[in-house]
Design an enzyme around this catalytic site. Structure first.
Site, mmCIF file in Angstrom:
data_model
loop_
_atom_site.group_PDB
_atom_site.id
_atom_site.type_symbol
_atom_site.label_atom_id
_atom_site.label_comp_id
_atom_site.label_asym_id
_atom_site.label_seq_id
_atom_site.Cartn_x
_atom_site.Cartn_y
_atom_site.Cartn_z
ATOM 1 N N GLY A 1 32.193 104.328 38.086
ATOM 2 C CA GLY A 1 31.720 105.706 38.227
ATOM 3 C C GLY A 1 31.760 106.236 39.650
ATOM 4 O O GLY A 1 31.176 107.270 39.949
ATOM 5 N N ASN B 1 34.196 103.142 26.706
ATOM 6 C CA ASN B 1 32.748 102.931 26.698
ATOM 7 C C ASN B 1 32.107 104.291 26.970
ATOM 8 O O ASN B 1 32.125 104.761 28.104
ATOM 9 C CB ASN B 1 32.370 101.908 27.786
ATOM 10 C CG ASN B 1 30.859 101.756 27.915
ATOM 11 O OD1 ASN B 1 30.093 102.281 27.101
ATOM 12 N ND2 ASN B 1 30.421 101.035 28.943
ATOM 13 N N GLU C 1 25.433 97.774 34.046
ATOM 14 C CA GLU C 1 24.300 98.715 33.959
ATOM 15 C C GLU C 1 23.129 98.052 33.237
ATOM 16 O O GLU C 1 21.971 98.255 33.598
ATOM 17 C CB GLU C 1 24.752 100.013 33.261
ATOM 18 C CG GLU C 1 25.606 100.859 34.198
ATOM 19 C CD GLU C 1 26.642 101.743 33.520
ATOM 20 O OE1 GLU C 1 26.564 101.958 32.305
ATOM 21 O OE2 GLU C 1 27.553 102.215 34.244
ATOM 22 N N HIS D 1 27.135 94.415 30.285
ATOM 23 C CA HIS D 1 27.597 95.466 31.198
ATOM 24 C C HIS D 1 26.681 95.471 32.429
ATOM 25 O O HIS D 1 25.475 95.242 32.317
ATOM 26 C CB HIS D 1 27.553 96.832 30.494
ATOM 27 C CG HIS D 1 28.295 97.884 31.257
ATOM 28 N ND1 HIS D 1 27.753 98.498 32.377
ATOM 29 C CD2 HIS D 1 29.529 98.405 31.097
ATOM 30 C CE1 HIS D 1 28.648 99.353 32.856
ATOM 31 N NE2 HIS D 1 29.733 99.323 32.102
ATOM 32 N N SER E 1 36.477 103.079 37.281
ATOM 33 C CA SER E 1 37.238 104.259 37.712
ATOM 34 C C SER E 1 38.708 104.213 37.292
ATOM 35 O O SER E 1 39.590 104.667 38.005
ATOM 36 C CB SER E 1 37.122 104.457 39.233
ATOM 37 O OG SER E 1 35.770 104.698 39.596
ATOM 38 N N GLU F 1 34.592 94.206 35.835
ATOM 39 C CA GLU F 1 34.174 95.535 36.289
ATOM 40 C C GLU F 1 33.400 95.387 37.606
ATOM 41 O O GLU F 1 32.186 95.140 37.584
ATOM 42 C CB GLU F 1 33.260 96.196 35.257
ATOM 43 C CG GLU F 1 33.917 96.442 33.916
ATOM 44 C CD GLU F 1 33.269 97.597 33.154
ATOM 45 O OE1 GLU F 1 34.021 98.411 32.619
ATOM 46 O OE2 GLU F 1 32.030 97.699 33.119
ATOM 47 N N LYS G 1 29.087 105.106 26.864
ATOM 48 C CA LYS G 1 27.757 104.997 27.475
ATOM 49 C C LYS G 1 26.757 105.910 26.741
ATOM 50 O O LYS G 1 26.835 106.032 25.521
ATOM 51 C CB LYS G 1 27.838 105.279 28.977
ATOM 52 C CG LYS G 1 28.891 104.369 29.663
ATOM 53 C CD LYS G 1 28.838 104.355 31.142
ATOM 54 C CE LYS G 1 29.927 103.422 31.684
ATOM 55 N NZ LYS G 1 29.886 103.248 33.122
HETATM 56 P P1 13P Z 1 34.017 104.364 34.872
HETATM 57 O O1 13P Z 1 35.368 104.288 34.224
HETATM 58 O O2 13P Z 1 33.319 105.657 34.684
HETATM 59 O O3 13P Z 1 34.078 103.917 36.310
HETATM 60 O O4 13P Z 1 33.085 103.288 34.118
HETATM 61 C C1 13P Z 1 33.565 102.009 33.921
HETATM 62 C C2 13P Z 1 32.658 101.292 33.000
HETATM 63 O O5 13P Z 1 31.522 101.023 33.328
HETATM 64 C C3 13P Z 1 33.165 100.960 31.662
HETATM 65 O O6 13P Z 1 32.337 100.055 31.014
#
Ligand code: 13P
Length: 249
Positions: free
Chosen positions: A172, A13, A100, A98, A211, A166, A15
């Site tokens: 992150g 992903n 976010e 997601h 992560s 997640e 982003k």
């Molecule tokens: P990270 O791997 O940067 O923690 O992000 C995970 C994520 O949100 C994948 O959709």
């Protein structure tokens, strides 16, 4: 179905990262490094980079997906992208729900379920994200929250879809869920799916996200109900991503 019969799956992903040239360079490196991968690999660039990614991967086994789609098929929805538009370009899947987007755009579980229906109408596979915040985990609400997120869409799911667990506190942050914590939730998720959908629950792949990196992927992917990863930060580094893909094979 034994876990070994579910093919490993790693989705990057990306982003809201990368210029055109950075995206092209990253994808060319990933294609070279993942050429002999046994796991299924997909990348989800920003919408504007989707045509580039599809062109570059045309002769490779790497799939390309979107990071979101509208719940509507078409119409007066300024700034939105229809699932059919992604499908027409050549995407085969789309990430939905997601954390976010649930947080920044206020997406509810009902809306995520409507997007899942829209994705299916367009012939896309859904990669639906669920997960609790740190506060919810610390107050013992993790399973309740995830069960509610699943409840809204469990009837929509198809065996070729995937669910990404997640935990918001692991995204992150560098704080990965321990393999035990992740497996515990994945078992719970498969149990919820099984109660509602019987056999389909065994075919659906459950990904862990938060992560994930080459250093922790082996232990995570060794868990019975973890079929691969949804990778954020580490997916922007071709070598790191390819190492994760190799561990999911
Ligand atoms: P990270 O791997 O940067 O923690 O992000 C995970 C994520 O949100 C994948 O959709």
């Amino acid at each position: 179905m034994p876990a070994s019969l579910r093919r490993g799956l790693v989705i990057g992903n990306w982003k809201m990262h990368g210029s055109v040239s950075e995206t092209e360079a990253l994808l060319r490196q990933i294609m070279a490094l993942c050429e002999t991968a046994t796991a299924e690999v997909a990348v989800c660039p920003s919408f504007v980079h989707v045509p580039l990614a599809l062109r570059l991967t045309a002769a490779s086994a790497i799939a390309v997906g979107g990071q979101n789609c509208s719940e509507h098929d078409s119409g007066a929805c300024t700034g939105e992208v229809a699932a059919a538009m992604l499908a027409e370009l050549g995407c085969d899947r789309v990430i939905l729900g997601h954390s976010e987007r649930r947080r920044q755009q206020g997406e509810s579980s009902a809306l995520v379920a409507a997007k899942c229906r829209a994705a299916h109408r367009a012939g896309l596979k859904a990669v639906v994200c669920v997960g609790e915040t740190l506060e919810q985990r610390e107050s013992g609400q993790a399973q309740t929250v995830v069960a509610e997120q699943l409840q809204a869409l469990v009837e929509e799911l198809r065996p070729e879809d995937s669910i990404a667990y997640e935990p918001v506190w692991a995204i992150g942050t560098g704080h990965t869920a321990s393999p035990r914590q992740a497996q515990e939730m994945h078992t719970f998720i498969r149990g919820c799916l099984g109660a509602a959908r019987g056999d389909a629950a065994q075919r659906l792949r459950l990904l862990y996200g938060g992560s994930v990196k080459a250093a922790n992927a082996a232990e995570l992917f060794a868990q019975q109900d973890i079929d691969g990863g949804l990778v954020g930060g580490a997916a922007l580094d071709a070598h790191e991503f390819a190492a994760i893909v190799a561990l999911a094979g």
